[in-house]
Scaffold this motif. Structure first.
Motif, mmCIF file in Angstrom:
data_model
loop_
_atom_site.group_PDB
_atom_site.id
_atom_site.type_symbol
_atom_site.label_atom_id
_atom_site.label_comp_id
_atom_site.label_asym_id
_atom_site.label_seq_id
_atom_site.Cartn_x
_atom_site.Cartn_y
_atom_site.Cartn_z
ATOM 1 N N LEU A 1 49.169 -56.646 78.061
ATOM 2 C CA LEU A 1 50.400 -57.193 77.501
ATOM 3 C C LEU A 1 50.421 -58.718 77.548
ATOM 4 O O LEU A 1 51.259 -59.340 78.207
ATOM 5 C CB LEU A 1 51.623 -56.610 78.204
ATOM 6 C CG LEU A 1 51.839 -55.102 78.006
ATOM 7 C CD1 LEU A 1 53.059 -54.647 78.753
ATOM 8 C CD2 LEU A 1 51.946 -54.751 76.530
ATOM 9 N N LYS A 2 49.493 -59.306 76.822
ATOM 10 C CA LYS A 2 49.447 -60.752 76.689
ATOM 11 C C LYS A 2 50.312 -61.186 75.514
ATOM 12 O O LYS A 2 50.462 -60.470 74.525
ATOM 13 C CB LYS A 2 48.010 -61.218 76.445
ATOM 14 C CG LYS A 2 47.026 -60.878 77.546
ATOM 15 C CD LYS A 2 47.241 -61.726 78.768
ATOM 16 C CE LYS A 2 46.130 -61.506 79.795
ATOM 17 N NZ LYS A 2 46.284 -62.363 80.987
ATOM 18 N N ILE A 3 50.903 -62.386 75.617
ATOM 19 C CA ILE A 3 51.617 -62.982 74.492
ATOM 20 C C ILE A 3 50.613 -63.758 73.668
ATOM 21 O O ILE A 3 49.836 -64.564 74.202
ATOM 22 C CB ILE A 3 52.737 -63.917 74.984
ATOM 23 C CG1 ILE A 3 53.780 -63.131 75.783
ATOM 24 C CG2 ILE A 3 53.395 -64.640 73.809
ATOM 25 C CD1 ILE A 3 54.858 -63.991 76.402
ATOM 26 N N VAL A 4 50.613 -63.528 72.368
ATOM 27 C CA VAL A 4 49.636 -64.146 71.473
ATOM 28 C C VAL A 4 50.355 -64.775 70.292
ATOM 29 O O VAL A 4 51.313 -64.221 69.746
ATOM 30 C CB VAL A 4 48.619 -63.109 70.960
ATOM 31 C CG1 VAL A 4 47.670 -63.735 69.950
ATOM 32 C CG2 VAL A 4 47.824 -62.529 72.113
ATOM 33 N N SER A 5 49.894 -65.963 69.885
ATOM 34 C CA SER A 5 50.336 -66.591 68.639
ATOM 35 C C SER A 5 49.148 -67.339 68.064
ATOM 36 O O SER A 5 48.246 -67.774 68.799
ATOM 37 C CB SER A 5 51.500 -67.553 68.871
ATOM 38 O OG SER A 5 51.921 -68.122 67.636
ATOM 39 N N SER A 6 49.117 -67.500 66.744
ATOM 40 C CA SER A 6 48.016 -68.211 66.100
ATOM 41 C C SER A 6 48.547 -69.085 64.986
ATOM 42 O O SER A 6 49.631 -68.840 64.440
ATOM 43 C CB SER A 6 46.984 -67.224 65.544
ATOM 44 O OG SER A 6 47.589 -66.340 64.610
ATOM 45 N N ALA A 7 47.792 -70.108 64.645
ATOM 46 C CA ALA A 7 48.177 -71.036 63.584
ATOM 47 C C ALA A 7 46.941 -71.452 62.814
ATOM 48 O O ALA A 7 45.810 -71.329 63.299
ATOM 49 C CB ALA A 7 48.877 -72.269 64.167
ATOM 50 N N ALA A 8 47.159 -71.949 61.595
ATOM 51 C CA ALA A 8 46.033 -72.356 60.761
ATOM 52 C C ALA A 8 46.463 -73.425 59.772
ATOM 53 O O ALA A 8 47.632 -73.505 59.394
ATOM 54 C CB ALA A 8 45.454 -71.152 60.014
ATOM 55 N N ARG A 9 45.508 -74.273 59.366
ATOM 56 C CA ARG A 9 45.670 -75.211 58.250
ATOM 57 C C ARG A 9 44.947 -74.615 57.055
ATOM 58 O O ARG A 9 43.805 -74.190 57.170
ATOM 59 C CB ARG A 9 45.083 -76.591 58.569
ATOM 60 C CG ARG A 9 45.737 -77.305 59.730
ATOM 61 C CD ARG A 9 45.054 -78.645 59.980
ATOM 62 N NE ARG A 9 45.464 -79.672 59.017
ATOM 63 C CZ ARG A 9 44.628 -80.359 58.241
ATOM 64 N NH1 ARG A 9 43.333 -80.108 58.269
ATOM 65 N NH2 ARG A 9 45.083 -81.292 57.420
ATOM 66 N N ARG A 10 45.596 -74.612 55.892
ATOM 67 C CA ARG A 10 44.991 -74.017 54.704
ATOM 68 C C ARG A 10 45.146 -74.960 53.513
ATOM 69 O O ARG A 10 46.150 -75.635 53.383
ATOM 70 C CB ARG A 10 45.636 -72.670 54.371
ATOM 71 C CG ARG A 10 45.473 -71.631 55.465
ATOM 72 C CD ARG A 10 46.036 -70.285 55.035
ATOM 73 N NE ARG A 10 45.851 -69.263 56.043
ATOM 74 C CZ ARG A 10 46.690 -69.006 57.025
ATOM 75 N NH1 ARG A 10 47.799 -69.713 57.116
ATOM 76 N NH2 ARG A 10 46.445 -68.072 57.900
ATOM 77 N N GLY A 11 44.148 -74.947 52.645
ATOM 78 C CA GLY A 11 44.190 -75.763 51.438
ATOM 79 C C GLY A 11 44.095 -77.245 51.709
ATOM 80 O O GLY A 11 44.520 -78.056 50.883
ATOM 81 N N CYS A 12 43.528 -77.630 52.840
ATOM 82 C CA CYS A 12 43.468 -79.039 53.245
ATOM 83 C C CYS A 12 42.081 -79.614 52.957
ATOM 84 O O CYS A 12 41.074 -79.052 53.395
ATOM 85 C CB CYS A 12 43.802 -79.188 54.724
ATOM 86 S SG CYS A 12 45.401 -78.482 55.193
ATOM 87 N N SER A 13 42.038 -80.713 52.261
ATOM 88 C CA SER A 13 40.767 -81.341 51.920
ATOM 89 C C SER A 13 40.268 -82.272 53.015
ATOM 90 O O SER A 13 39.104 -82.657 53.028
ATOM 91 C CB SER A 13 40.906 -82.125 50.602
ATOM 92 O OG SER A 13 41.912 -83.112 50.709
#
Length: 285
Positions: free
Chosen positions: A48-60
């Motif tokens: 039962l770990k808390i997880v979150s993720s993020a990403a950059r998209r369409g970036c030159s």
């Protein structure tokens, strides 16, 4: 009973679609516009770990992406976990402690994103969002046929999924739009998302691993394209009822009646209770 719907559109123009928050979500994405996305915190694993993720998209250009998991408390919300990367994607994990959490991502080039807050009780199944109802009328009788996971050889989609394509094209014809072709890569992306939502008990355009609908479409092997969109729904028992529900919702209807699109993929998958998750992925190519 009202059935939950979700809508997501990706357009080169990046013009926003607006819909009542109680009816459908609506947002935009662009192939050329740099943006940051962040997933709401959730529980995962037997520990039962808390997880979150993020990403950059369409970036030159590259930039430092920083992600913070925040805990909502009276006064100033504390940061309970933070991290940074230049790879464009980051996942944070921490032990669960009961409370309300949200995530914030910043790329230090002016792009930011903030997730919805979610209450976690540190018990299996907590943190799963409750789908919002949509004005789709009453439920329809359960159909005699049901979706299958594997289409017959040489075809694209199951009979139920192709009925959604047929009914969608019938609506488009009323507005003067050309028929959509059922594309195998778009169908794979659509079914994969429906199946994932059904197996993992959530309802969202963002996958549990943080992927957007365009990420899933590309991962399915779809190349090229100038515009994309996605409609999702849950609980409608037949192709006719889900298409009617989408047509009764302005954001979903806008995707269906966008004459720019010429390809579609439809995926339908049942959860353990026999209720159906539906996904439509659209593309212009």
């Amino acid at each position: 009973m009202r059935r939950p719907l979700g809508v997501l559109a990706g357009l080169v123009s990046a013009a926003a679609l607006c819909a009542p928050v109680t009816a459908a979500e609506a947002t935009t994405a662009s192939e050329t516009a740099c943006r940051v996305s962040v997933a709401k915190p959730r529980l995962t694993g037997t520990a039962l770990k808390i997880v979150s993720s993020a990403a950059r998209r369409g970036c030159s250009t590259s930039a430092l992406l920083r992600v913070r998991i925040m805990r909502a408390v009276p006064g100033r919300d504390p940061v309970v976990k933070s991290g940074a990367t230049r790879t464009g994607r980051l996942r944070l994990t921490l032990p669960c402690a009961r409370g309300t959490y949200y995530a914030v991502a910043t790329d230090y080039r002016g792009a930011t994103a903030k997730s919805k807050a979610v209450r976690l009780t540190c018990t299996p199944g907590s943190g799963t969002p409750t789908p919002s109802p949509s004005p789709t009328g009453t439920s329809s009788p359960t159909p005699s046929s049901s979706p299958t996971t594997t289409p017959p050889p040489g075809t694209v989609g199951t009979a139920e999924e192709n009925e959604v394509v047929r009914l969608t094209n019938a609506e488009r014809a009323k507005g003067g739009c050309g028929a959509l072709k059922h594309d195998p890569q778009l169908r794979a992306a659509a079914f994969g998302h429906s199946d994932d939502m059904a197996k993992n008990n959530y309802f969202d355009h963002t996958s549990r691993d943080g992927r957007s609908f365009t990420d899933r479409i590309r991962a399915a092997g779809f190349t090229g394209g100038t515009a994309w969109a996605e409609n999702i729904a849950f609980g409608q028992p037949s192709a006719a009822s889900v298409v009617q529900g989408w047509m009764n919702s302005p954001g979903h209807r806008a995707n269906i009646m966008n004459c720019r699109f010429n390809l579609i993929g439809v995926g339908a998958a049942k959860n353990s209770q026999g209720r159906i998750y539906w996904t439509q992925d659209f593309a212009a190519r």
